[in-house]
Scaffold this motif. Structure first.
Motif, PDB file in Angstrom:
ATOM      1  N   LEU A 181       0.839  -1.186   0.000  1.00 43.41           N
ATOM      2  CA  LEU A 181       0.000   0.000   0.000  1.00 43.41           C
ATOM      3  C   LEU A 181       0.875   1.237   0.000  1.00 43.41           C
ATOM      4  CD1 LEU A 181      -2.666  -0.940   2.692  1.00 43.41           C
ATOM      5  CD2 LEU A 181      -2.918  -0.996   0.219  1.00 43.41           C
ATOM      6  N   ILE A 182       0.507   2.176  -0.829  1.00 42.89           N
ATOM      7  CA  ILE A 182       1.205   3.460  -0.844  1.00 42.89           C
ATOM      8  C   ILE A 182       0.160   4.514  -0.557  1.00 42.89           C
ATOM      9  CG2 ILE A 182       2.489   5.112  -2.236  1.00 42.89           C
ATOM     10  CD1 ILE A 182       3.560   2.716  -3.830  1.00 42.89           C
ATOM     11  N   GLY A 183       0.431   5.329   0.431  1.00 45.12           N
ATOM     12  CA  GLY A 183      -0.517   6.374   0.806  1.00 45.12           C
ATOM     13  C   GLY A 183       0.189   7.691   0.999  1.00 45.12           C
ATOM     14  N   THR A 184      -0.569   8.761   0.847  1.00 41.82           N
ATOM     15  CA  THR A 184      -0.022  10.093   1.070  1.00 41.82           C
ATOM     16  C   THR A 184      -0.963  10.864   1.970  1.00 41.82           C
ATOM     17  OG1 THR A 184      -1.162  11.094  -0.812  1.00 41.82           O
ATOM     18  CG2 THR A 184       1.005  10.140  -1.234  1.00 41.82           C
ATOM     19  N   THR A 185      -0.389  11.842   2.642  1.00 48.07           N
ATOM     20  CA  THR A 185      -1.213  12.720   3.468  1.00 48.07           C
ATOM     21  C   THR A 185      -0.488  14.039   3.651  1.00 48.07           C
ATOM     22  OG1 THR A 185      -2.385  12.982   5.557  1.00 48.07           O
ATOM     23  CG2 THR A 185      -0.253  11.852   5.649  1.00 48.07           C
ATOM     24  N   ASP A 186      -1.265  15.057   3.895  1.00 44.87           N
ATOM     25  CA  ASP A 186      -0.671  16.356   4.225  1.00 44.87           C
ATOM     26  C   ASP A 186      -0.829  16.631   5.724  1.00 44.87           C
ATOM     27  OD1 ASP A 186      -3.385  16.753   4.331  1.00 44.87           O
ATOM     28  OD2 ASP A 186      -3.395  18.584   3.154  1.00 44.87           O
ATOM     29  N   ARG A 187      -1.243  15.628   6.453  1.00 42.06           N
ATOM     30  CA  ARG A 187      -1.446  15.747   7.900  1.00 42.06           C
ATOM     31  C   ARG A 187      -0.217  15.266   8.655  1.00 42.06           C
ATOM     32  NH1 ARG A 187      -7.210  16.633   9.099  1.00 42.06           N
ATOM     33  NH2 ARG A 187      -7.940  17.169   7.029  1.00 42.06           N
ATOM     34  N   ASP A 188      -0.044  15.786   9.849  1.00 43.28           N
ATOM     35  CA  ASP A 188       0.996  15.327  10.764  1.00 43.28           C
ATOM     36  C   ASP A 188       0.413  14.123  11.504  1.00 43.28           C
ATOM     37  OD1 ASP A 188       2.764  14.835  12.827  1.00 43.28           O
ATOM     38  OD2 ASP A 188       2.940  16.933  13.422  1.00 43.28           O
TER      39      ASP A 188
END
Length: 171
Positions: A4-11
């Motif tokens: 799984l590859i995921g991204t986020t702009d959250r800390d």
């Protein structure tokens, strides 16, 4: 096997502390996490990524396009709040806007990219009884169309071209 590859702009660490992200998932993720800084912190990558996107688009064009040095300088001067997705949209619009083989600074519309980024940055609506996703999406679309029509001074054909839709979709 699954990857799984995921991204986020959250800390995510802060999200765990506030109870908004599962701590056990966070611990497992840390073992294989790769932090990729935002594009605005990787100025040297902007030209490389823009040229790569242009090469991809050139494979579909009858006449290939290229960036002028001034156009690349304009791309490098932008802060890219929506990262690579925004850069791709800007390059696509520049290809459409440039009638000649060389993409010039005036073909690069950074205002539209920021407006589109703002559309996607809308806060998640408060879901309650009677909420309608169709109404919500209709409102977002209406805001975007109005914004682009202001930018094009009411020219529906130009607005449609910028948005990648037919002129009938603007009315």
């Amino acid at each position: 096997n699954v990857r799984l590859i995921g991204t986020t702009d959250r800390d995510l660490e802060a999200e765990v502390r506030h109870g908004r992200f599962p701590a056990d998932v966070w611990r497992r993720m840390q073992a294989s996490m790769v932090r990729l800084p935002p594009l605005r912190e990787r100025g040297g990558d902007i030209t490389l990524l823009a040229r790569e996107e242009l090469e991809r688009l050139n494979r579909t064009l009858p006449r290939p396009k290229r960036f002028s040095p001034a156009a690349l300088a304009k791309l490098e001067s932008h802060s890219w709040p929506s990262n690579i997705s925004e850069l791709r949209r800007v390059v696509e619009q520049a290809v459409v806007n440039a009638e000649q083989p060389a993409i010039q600074p005036e073909h690069i519309d950074l205002d539209l990219s920021v407006n589109m980024a703002n559309v996607f940055a809308h806060a998640v609506p408060r879901i309650r009884e009677g909420f309608s996703i169709e109404d919500y999406l209709r409102t977002i679309k209406h805001e975007l169309v109005r914004s682009v029509l202001r930018k094009t001074r009411g020219n529906q054909s130009q607005a449609a071209r910028l948005l990648g839709v037919t002129p009938q979709a603007i009315s």
